[in-house]
Design a protein around this motif. Structure first.
Motif, PDB file in Angstrom:
ATOM      1  N   ALA A  31       0.835  -1.205   0.000  1.00  0.00           N
ATOM      2  CA  ALA A  31       0.000   0.000   0.000  1.00  0.00           C
ATOM      3  C   ALA A  31       0.870   1.255   0.000  1.00  0.00           C
ATOM      4  N   LYS A  34      -2.329   3.624   3.107  1.00  0.00           N
ATOM      5  CA  LYS A  34      -2.584   2.391   3.862  1.00  0.00           C
ATOM      6  C   LYS A  34      -4.043   2.153   4.238  1.00  0.00           C
ATOM      7  N   TYR A  35      -4.328   0.866   4.332  1.00  0.00           N
ATOM      8  CA  TYR A  35      -5.570   0.368   4.954  1.00  0.00           C
ATOM      9  C   TYR A  35      -5.244   0.157   6.421  1.00  0.00           C
ATOM     10  N   TRP A  36      -5.843   0.937   7.277  1.00  0.00           N
ATOM     11  CA  TRP A  36      -5.569   0.760   8.712  1.00  0.00           C
ATOM     12  C   TRP A  36      -6.859   0.998   9.491  1.00  0.00           C
ATOM     13  N   LYS A  38     -10.682  -1.377  10.614  1.00  0.00           N
ATOM     14  CA  LYS A  38     -11.839  -2.014   9.968  1.00  0.00           C
ATOM     15  C   LYS A  38     -13.125  -1.401  10.497  1.00  0.00           C
ATOM     16  N   SER A 120       0.069 -12.344   3.055  1.00  0.00           N
ATOM     17  CA  SER A 120      -1.331 -12.785   3.092  1.00  0.00           C
ATOM     18  C   SER A 120      -2.121 -12.175   1.938  1.00  0.00           C
ATOM     19  N   SER A 152      -8.360 -11.845   3.606  1.00  0.00           N
ATOM     20  CA  SER A 152      -7.484 -10.819   4.179  1.00  0.00           C
ATOM     21  C   SER A 152      -7.799  -9.525   3.454  1.00  0.00           C
ATOM     22  N   SER A 154      -6.247  -6.740   2.594  1.00  0.00           N
ATOM     23  CA  SER A 154      -5.374  -6.248   1.527  1.00  0.00           C
ATOM     24  C   SER A 154      -5.350  -7.180   0.317  1.00  0.00           C
ATOM     25  N   ARG A 157      -6.747  -6.211  -3.193  1.00  0.00           N
ATOM     26  CA  ARG A 157      -5.981  -5.377  -4.133  1.00  0.00           C
ATOM     27  C   ARG A 157      -4.998  -6.200  -4.948  1.00  0.00           C
ATOM     28  N   MET A 256       0.457   6.346   9.938  1.00  0.00           N
ATOM     29  CA  MET A 256      -0.147   5.086  10.397  1.00  0.00           C
ATOM     30  C   MET A 256       0.606   4.569  11.621  1.00  0.00           C
ATOM     31  N   ASP A 296       4.875  -1.316   6.471  1.00  0.00           N
ATOM     32  CA  ASP A 296       3.571  -1.872   6.833  1.00  0.00           C
ATOM     33  C   ASP A 296       3.601  -2.337   8.285  1.00  0.00           C
ATOM     34  N   ALA A 297       2.779  -3.317   8.603  1.00  0.00           N
ATOM     35  CA  ALA A 297       2.707  -3.734  10.006  1.00  0.00           C
ATOM     36  C   ALA A 297       3.873  -4.666  10.318  1.00  0.00           C
TER      37      ALA A 297
HETATM   38  O1  PMV Z   1      -4.697  -7.298   4.951  1.00  0.00           O
HETATM   39  P1  PMV Z   1      -4.174  -7.222   6.322  1.00  0.00           P
HETATM   40  O2  PMV Z   1      -5.186  -7.549   7.345  1.00  0.00           O
HETATM   41  O3  PMV Z   1      -2.901  -8.030   6.469  1.00  0.00           O
HETATM   42  O4  PMV Z   1      -3.764  -5.693   6.651  1.00  0.00           O
HETATM   43  C1  PMV Z   1      -2.707  -5.047   5.999  1.00  0.00           C
HETATM   44  C2  PMV Z   1      -2.449  -3.714   6.595  1.00  0.00           C
HETATM   45  C3  PMV Z   1      -1.217  -2.977   6.084  1.00  0.00           C
HETATM   46  O5  PMV Z   1      -0.354  -3.836   5.392  1.00  0.00           O
HETATM   47  C4  PMV Z   1      -0.461  -2.403   7.271  1.00  0.00           C
HETATM   48  C5  PMV Z   1      -1.617  -1.812   5.186  1.00  0.00           C
HETATM   49  C6  PMV Z   1      -2.114  -2.168   3.819  1.00  0.00           C
HETATM   50  O6  PMV Z   1      -2.908  -1.384   3.290  1.00  0.00           O
HETATM   51  O7  PMV Z   1      -1.708  -3.184   3.245  1.00  0.00           O
END
Ligand code: PMV
Length: 338
Positions: A31, A34-36, A38, A120, A152, A154, A157, A256, A296-297
């Motif tokens: 990303a 970011k997606y941060w 839910k 993932s 998951s 992300s 995308r 983030m 990212d995380a």
């Molecule tokens: O898809 P998840 O639940 O693994 O979340 C991904 C979150 C980040 O990688 C931190 C940000 C993103 O948009 O990918």
């Protein structure tokens, strides 16, 4: 609303009659915005939209077939660990012709697993695509993006090469929350992956997002932050303006992590090596090379730059893995879209 309800609505009267073995590839994605957080934890519906770039030919290649007995999950040639098996099995529960039908899933992932390197995202996207092939459902990209999201967030995308945008949507069933390709190519765009640690994360992104939403005051400003950054990043992609893209993407990633540090108890994914790498990026930039960072995380750093600066980047980071994001090897499921 449950995942099962969504799957039922998408599959309608499609049948669960497997045909031999199915194979699918999906790229990993990183990303830039970011997606941060839910808005719905069951369906992985996001609070905000997000925008990503796929990692070309780097991702997950999955073979899927039906077996007698329990699921068999093999990742990179070895039995997957219990946590991965549980996640995959929970997901496959949504698609069993009979409760006692098992699956054999064999995935080869070219991205390091569980180190904040988007494993993932490609894994669940490849699994959704393999299911579509195994059962010959002929679902379109939107439906497949929604199915991948149930595994998951992300992953929704990861169906496209190049840049993609995930609409947050507003509906409770999430039928308006899926990713679409951004119709823009940027041949010189590069991502460099700096794997600083491949150790498992201290806390998963699901739990980290939940804690951030529940306890960070800073997080309240996150939707505004995303609104500005995503518009700037999309405009920069269309203009192929690396400094504009880099400034917004880097700021978005740091913000983030700022919300995570503001969380109680705090979440800090960074290692000393993370800070060292970030400072090296800033120094390279001060020396006149347009390079920017995103994270990212996890503790790893990804570097955004253009091809003409690859030698400078490699000189500073000899172990970097440089990805030509548009070199997809023509394996993407919807190659014409991006
Ligand atoms: O898809 P998840 O639940 O693994 O979340 C991904 C979150 C980040 O990688 C931190 C940000 C993103 O948009 O990918």
């Amino acid at each position: 609303m449950t995942k099962r309800d969504v799957v039922r609505a998408i599959l309608r009267d499609r049948r669960l009659e497997p045909a031999g073995e199915a194979r699918a590839f999906a790229p990993a994605n990183i990303a830039l915005c970011k997606y941060w957080g839910k808005r719905d934890e069951e369906l992985n519906l996001p609070v905000t939209p997000s925008l990503s770039v796929s990692l070309g030919a780097l991702g997950a290649e999955t073979a899927l077939s039906v077996v007698d007995g329990p699921d068999v999950v093999i990742v990179n040639g070895a039995s997957a660990d219990d946590r991965v098996v549980r996640r995959v099995t929970d997901y496959l529960d949504l698609f069993r012709p009979e409760p006692d039908v098992g699956y054999r899933v064999e995935t080869n992932s070219s991205v390091p697993l569980a180190a904040g390197l988007a494993s993932s995202s490609s894994g669940f996207a490849a699994l959704a695509l393999a299911l579509n092939t195994l059962y010959d459902w002929k679902l379109d990209a939107r439906a497949l993006s929604i199915l991948a999201r149930l595994g998951s967030g992300s992953a929704c995308r990861s169906l496209y090469p190049g840049f993609a945008r995930w609409r947050a949507g507003e509906r409770a069933d999430g039928m308006d929350s899926y990713a679409e390709p951004i119709e823009a190519e940027w041949p010189a765009f590069r991502i460099g992956l700096l794997t600083l640690s491949a150790a498992p994360k201290p806390i998963g992104s699901r739990e980290a997002m939940r804690r951030t939403r529940e306890t960070s005051l800073l997080y309240r400003s996150w939707p505004d932050k995303v609104r500005g950054d995503i518009a700037a990043i999309e405009a920069a992609i269309r203009a192929r303006d690396l400094p504009a893209l880099g400034e917004a993407a880097e700021s978005n990633a740091l913000a983030m992590h700022g919300t995570m540090m503001d969380t109680r108890p705090p979440i800090i994914y960074w290692l000393p090596e993370t800070v060292t790498a970030l400072r090296a990026v800033f120094q390279l930039r001060a020396d006149g090379v347009p390079v920017y960072a995103t994270m990212d995380a996890g503790p790893n750093v990804k570097i955004l730059f253009e091809k003409q600066h690859a030698a400078d980047v490699r000189e500073r980071f000899p172990d970097i893995r440089i990805i030509d994001v548009h070199n997809t090897d023509a394996r993407c499921p919807f190659p014409d879209a991006g």
